[in-house]
Design a protein around this motif. Sequence first.
Motif, PDB file in Angstrom:
ATOM      1  N   CYS A  15      -8.559  -8.864   5.915  1.00 29.30           N
ATOM      2  CA  CYS A  15      -8.289  -9.155   7.378  1.00 29.30           C
ATOM      3  C   CYS A  15      -6.855  -8.327   6.947  1.00 29.30           C
ATOM      4  O   CYS A  15      -6.521  -6.820   8.119  1.00 29.30           O
ATOM      5  CB  CYS A  15      -8.371 -10.160   8.591  1.00 29.30           C
ATOM      6  N   PHE A  16      -5.851  -8.135   5.741  1.00 31.06           N
ATOM      7  CA  PHE A  16      -4.730  -8.082   6.402  1.00 31.06           C
ATOM      8  C   PHE A  16      -4.649  -6.388   5.816  1.00 31.06           C
ATOM      9  O   PHE A  16      -3.656  -5.523   5.641  1.00 31.06           O
ATOM     10  CB  PHE A  16      -3.980  -8.751   4.835  1.00 31.06           C
ATOM     11  N   ALA A  17      -5.876  -5.922   5.197  1.00 29.47           N
ATOM     12  CA  ALA A  17      -5.789  -4.662   4.186  1.00 29.47           C
ATOM     13  C   ALA A  17      -6.162  -3.625   5.000  1.00 29.47           C
ATOM     14  O   ALA A  17      -5.475  -2.307   5.366  1.00 29.47           O
ATOM     15  CB  ALA A  17      -6.843  -4.905   3.324  1.00 29.47           C
ATOM     16  N   ILE A  18      -7.054  -4.556   5.949  1.00 33.34           N
ATOM     17  CA  ILE A  18      -7.532  -3.483   7.583  1.00 33.34           C
ATOM     18  C   ILE A  18      -6.311  -3.545   7.846  1.00 33.34           C
ATOM     19  O   ILE A  18      -6.413  -2.018   8.117  1.00 33.34           O
ATOM     20  CB  ILE A  18      -8.775  -4.096   8.176  1.00 33.34           C
ATOM     21  N   LEU A  19      -5.852  -4.174   8.729  1.00 33.15           N
ATOM     22  CA  LEU A  19      -4.300  -3.773   9.909  1.00 33.15           C
ATOM     23  C   LEU A  19      -3.371  -3.177   8.977  1.00 33.15           C
ATOM     24  O   LEU A  19      -3.120  -2.491   9.579  1.00 33.15           O
ATOM     25  CB  LEU A  19      -4.174  -5.416  10.069  1.00 33.15           C
ATOM     26  N   ALA A  20      -2.742  -3.350   7.303  1.00 34.73           N
ATOM     27  CA  ALA A  20      -2.064  -2.845   7.076  1.00 34.73           C
ATOM     28  C   ALA A  20      -2.627  -1.809   6.579  1.00 34.73           C
ATOM     29  O   ALA A  20      -1.543  -0.396   7.283  1.00 34.73           O
ATOM     30  CB  ALA A  20      -1.833  -2.875   5.269  1.00 34.73           C
ATOM     31  N   CYS A  21      -3.866  -0.729   6.606  1.00 34.23           N
ATOM     32  CA  CYS A  21      -4.230   0.966   7.006  1.00 34.23           C
ATOM     33  C   CYS A  21      -3.312   1.009   8.417  1.00 34.23           C
ATOM     34  O   CYS A  21      -3.238   2.244   7.843  1.00 34.23           O
ATOM     35  CB  CYS A  21      -5.222   1.442   6.479  1.00 34.23           C
ATOM     36  N   ALA A  22      -4.067   0.320   9.060  1.00 39.17           N
ATOM     37  CA  ALA A  22      -3.795   0.235  10.857  1.00 39.17           C
ATOM     38  C   ALA A  22      -2.231   1.130  10.894  1.00 39.17           C
ATOM     39  O   ALA A  22      -1.336   1.737  11.713  1.00 39.17           O
ATOM     40  CB  ALA A  22      -4.955   0.059  11.717  1.00 39.17           C
ATOM     41  N   ARG A  23      -1.773   0.400  10.337  1.00 39.48           N
ATOM     42  CA  ARG A  23       0.023   0.568  10.390  1.00 39.48           C
ATOM     43  C   ARG A  23       0.063   1.520   9.693  1.00 39.48           C
ATOM     44  O   ARG A  23       1.108   1.690   9.919  1.00 39.48           O
ATOM     45  CB  ARG A  23       0.796  -1.297   9.876  1.00 39.48           C
ATOM     46  N   LEU A  24      -0.341   1.518   8.663  1.00 34.02           N
ATOM     47  CA  LEU A  24       0.458   3.417   7.923  1.00 34.02           C
ATOM     48  C   LEU A  24      -0.637   4.535   8.946  1.00 34.02           C
ATOM     49  O   LEU A  24       0.021   5.262   8.131  1.00 34.02           O
ATOM     50  CB  LEU A  24       0.087   2.844   6.094  1.00 34.02           C
ATOM     51  N   GLY A  25      -0.785   3.903   9.053  1.00 31.65           N
ATOM     52  CA  GLY A  25      -2.372   5.412   9.916  1.00 31.65           C
ATOM     53  C   GLY A  25      -3.556   5.999   9.159  1.00 31.65           C
ATOM     54  O   GLY A  25      -3.307   7.062   8.966  1.00 31.65           O
ATOM     55  N   ALA A  26      -3.930   5.121   8.714  1.00 31.48           N
ATOM     56  CA  ALA A  26      -4.651   5.385   6.872  1.00 31.48           C
ATOM     57  C   ALA A  26      -5.653   5.119   6.575  1.00 31.48           C
ATOM     58  O   ALA A  26      -5.935   4.287   8.556  1.00 31.48           O
ATOM     59  CB  ALA A  26      -3.695   4.194   5.756  1.00 31.48           C
ATOM     60  N   LEU A  38       0.491  -1.175   0.479  1.00 29.26           N
ATOM     61  CA  LEU A  38       0.105   0.171  -0.201  1.00 29.26           C
ATOM     62  C   LEU A  38       1.027   1.602  -0.302  1.00 29.26           C
ATOM     63  O   LEU A  38       0.750   2.014  -0.722  1.00 29.26           O
ATOM     64  CB  LEU A  38      -1.138   0.035   1.311  1.00 29.26           C
ATOM     65  N   GLN A  39       2.049   0.956   0.722  1.00 29.47           N
ATOM     66  CA  GLN A  39       2.711   2.623   1.176  1.00 29.47           C
ATOM     67  C   GLN A  39       3.724   2.639  -0.292  1.00 29.47           C
ATOM     68  O   GLN A  39       3.820   4.039  -0.993  1.00 29.47           O
ATOM     69  CB  GLN A  39       4.001   1.592   1.893  1.00 29.47           C
ATOM     70  N   CYS A  96       4.956  -0.084  13.478  1.00 23.22           N
ATOM     71  CA  CYS A  96       3.645   1.260  13.065  1.00 23.22           C
ATOM     72  C   CYS A  96       3.919   2.570  12.807  1.00 23.22           C
ATOM     73  O   CYS A  96       4.840   3.031  13.824  1.00 23.22           O
ATOM     74  CB  CYS A  96       2.963   0.632  14.441  1.00 23.22           C
ATOM     75  N   ALA A  97       2.876   3.356  12.048  1.00 19.79           N
ATOM     76  CA  ALA A  97       2.585   5.123  12.751  1.00 19.79           C
ATOM     77  C   ALA A  97       2.058   4.581  14.466  1.00 19.79           C
ATOM     78  O   ALA A  97       1.027   4.226  14.326  1.00 19.79           O
ATOM     79  CB  ALA A  97       1.575   4.984  11.484  1.00 19.79           C
ATOM     80  N   LYS A 118      -0.708   7.156   2.199  1.00 18.74           N
ATOM     81  CA  LYS A 118      -0.237   7.565   3.171  1.00 18.74           C
ATOM     82  C   LYS A 118      -0.963   8.151   4.273  1.00 18.74           C
ATOM     83  O   LYS A 118      -2.406   7.899   4.788  1.00 18.74           O
ATOM     84  CB  LYS A 118       0.220   8.888   3.284  1.00 18.74           C
ATOM     85  N   LYS A 119      -0.417   8.258   5.658  1.00 20.56           N
ATOM     86  CA  LYS A 119      -0.968   7.887   6.330  1.00 20.56           C
ATOM     87  C   LYS A 119      -2.198   9.144   7.014  1.00 20.56           C
ATOM     88  O   LYS A 119      -1.986  10.555   6.410  1.00 20.56           O
ATOM     89  CB  LYS A 119      -0.135   8.787   7.978  1.00 20.56           C
ATOM     90  N   GLY A 120      -3.403   9.558   7.121  1.00 17.11           N
ATOM     91  CA  GLY A 120      -4.614  10.162   6.733  1.00 17.11           C
ATOM     92  C   GLY A 120      -5.183   9.977   5.766  1.00 17.11           C
ATOM     93  O   GLY A 120      -6.728   9.898   5.671  1.00 17.11           O
ATOM     94  N   GLU A 121      -4.643   9.045   4.631  1.00 19.48           N
ATOM     95  CA  GLU A 121      -5.778   8.846   3.791  1.00 19.48           C
ATOM     96  C   GLU A 121      -6.639   8.156   3.706  1.00 19.48           C
ATOM     97  O   GLU A 121      -6.251   6.969   4.302  1.00 19.48           O
ATOM     98  CB  GLU A 121      -4.445   8.982   2.836  1.00 19.48           C
ATOM     99  N   ARG A 122      -7.451   7.720   2.373  1.00 15.99           N
ATOM    100  CA  ARG A 122      -8.691   6.566   2.747  1.00 15.99           C
ATOM    101  C   ARG A 122      -8.235   5.849   1.885  1.00 15.99           C
ATOM    102  O   ARG A 122      -7.999   6.257   0.532  1.00 15.99           O
ATOM    103  CB  ARG A 122      -9.758   7.559   2.249  1.00 15.99           C
ATOM    104  N   VAL A 123      -8.521   4.424   2.359  1.00 15.89           N
ATOM    105  CA  VAL A 123      -8.416   3.416   1.660  1.00 15.89           C
ATOM    106  C   VAL A 123      -9.948   2.805   1.472  1.00 15.89           C
ATOM    107  O   VAL A 123     -10.559   2.476   2.857  1.00 15.89           O
ATOM    108  CB  VAL A 123      -7.666   2.289   2.074  1.00 15.89           C
ATOM    109  N   ILE A 124     -10.371   2.709   0.500  1.00 21.54           N
ATOM    110  CA  ILE A 124     -11.596   2.327   0.118  1.00 21.54           C
ATOM    111  C   ILE A 124     -11.594   0.333  -0.407  1.00 21.54           C
ATOM    112  O   ILE A 124     -10.767   0.245  -0.751  1.00 21.54           O
ATOM    113  CB  ILE A 124     -12.866   2.567  -0.317  1.00 21.54           C
TER     114      ILE A 124
END
Length: 631
Positions: A123-134, A101-102, A228-229, A107-113
């Motif tokens: 599940c991977f994608a949700i937690l990956a967003c959380a990891r990046l702060g997205a 994703l990076q 993690c961010a 980036k942090k704060g950006e949205r991913v649908i």
Amino acid sequence: MASYAEFHRRSIQDREGFWAEQAKLIHWHQPCSEVLDYSRPPFARWFVGGETSLCYNALDRHIAARGDQNALVWISTEVGESRTFTYKQLLAEVNRAAAMLQSLGVKKGERVILYLPMIPEACFAILACARLGAVHSVVFGGFAAASLAARIDDARPALMITADGGSRMGKTVLYKSLVDEALKLARHPPQKLLIFKRGLDYAMPVVQGRDLDWKALQKDFANAELACAWLESNEPSYILYTSGTTGQPKGVQRDVGGYAVALAASMRNIFCGEAGETMFTTSDIGWVVGHSYIIYAPLIAGMTTIMYEGVPIRPDAGIWWKIVQDHQVDVMFSAPTAIRVLKKHDPAYLKKYDVSSLKHLFLAGEPLDEPTHVWITESLGRPVIDHYWQTETGWPLLSAQPGVEKTRLKMGSPSFPVYGYDVRLLHEATGQPVPDGEKGVVTIAPPLPPGCMSTVWGDDERFVETYFKDFKDQLIYSTFDWGIRDKDGYYFILGRTDDVINVAGHRLGTREIEEAVSMHPNIAECAVVGVADSLKGQLPLAFAVAKDVSKLSSAEGKRRLEKEVMATVDKHLGAIARPKAVHFVTLLPKTRSGKTLRRSIQALAEGRDPGDLTTIEDPNALEQIKQALHA
Ligand code: PRX
């Protein structure tokens, strides 16, 4: 063990002390400087200055003690597969996904649908967003292209993630082609679309330069490790859209720290789920129950979570109990409609499997009728806990709290206010508290506890106007549900006060459905109401006025238009919102000021008295409704 009453009292009278204690259940990179900032009511900011990460709490934190324990067990009766991931393996997958994703510029704060079926990659994608702060925004796979497009335009994502398809009852559901359509409709489509190909066999169209293949891209990040961010507690973690009274869906925005604390505390005090144990939540990741109790809460608690792609009756009605037996499930969470479906099947399925590992079965999402509550309690031989909450609250608001005190359960009741919630039952018109035994609106005196929505995405004013202005003269959060409290303090939920209906636990706005019905070129206006259904709780029923009535002279013509209208709803909202019937009338019952009398229509459709009709403009309209229902 403290008593429930004392626990609840303290959570309200010493809010900050209470939540400071609960906050110890999670890992903080940086402790907060202030437990609660309530300087701008009704906005509550919890654990101000504290820095944490949902991903760190769900994964990294557990690696030392339980790296080789199963974190995620995925079972699909649709494609006949299952996959298991230990905490170490899940962390590796999430690292890979986050790096991918990076690399795509997230980036942090950006949205991913995310528009994904129930697969581990979700599940991977949700937690990956959380990891990046997205900020992730998962859209339920049953929504149609136009609904998805509206959510895209509101969230303006940097990236979208989908799969080639999903599967329901053995039939392939085409996710990618629906996303293509939504991206055409959207005014602010993202530049990139990441696709996980499951190999569901069909000729998936590919848009060069925009569409990317998950598996191919991920190869570049096989051993990626990403820190993690750390986010300030009040930064957004996700947006989840939900239906209300207007056609425009609301983006419920959630924070990071408050949510993590609320979930961790709920696992201990309500769900009684402990590290090393297993939780099976039968919801979908597209709903709040999936966010909180398939993904985040069980992982934050160090449990094994089961993610299930399939229906409760395939290959047979014993499949869930088989999963409970095979995986020694300790905590299970499901919805009343599913139980009503199972009730129609041979009860022998329940006896065939050993479900003694279950501490409790929790049910939520719609009213649990007393006979179903009694049936499942007796059949299962385990305590069944009805609990009540909303997308907005993120975690239970009324429930028994057996981790605090094992109070007696009453059939058909979600028991008591949960700690942290200052629940008041108010008279609809006067806004005064109603006495026990009288129906009132379920409200919460702010500040809302940690974990509840922080605001409506991008629209603070709408947050205040929608939720806190239901009663003149007082700033109080309305759930828009009717409730009643008996003399022992037990609550019962009696349905919505607004135009929201609940179909098999799916929350839908009748206005949204009306808008979809009106998209048909031959519909002038319509009214949609929810009518009681013994299986699904409620079903939408439409009454429509056609522009050109010449085609409605025959039964055949009516049937044809009805089918077309249903197809229009499928296309604009999704099949979950399809009315069970469309009745044609030449006028709708309205007040003299032009408001449609939905409550009267609903009453007639349910065979009840239509109530006060003094304000009706033309009584003939109700006659037409009656005749249409009769026919
Ligand atoms: O009307 C209430 C009903 O579902 C609504 C919230 O739906 P949703 O935002 O999808 O969140 C579901 C989270 C479990 C509520 O406003 N509802 C939910 N639980 C119950 C319920 N109605 C009666 N009894 C319940 N236990």
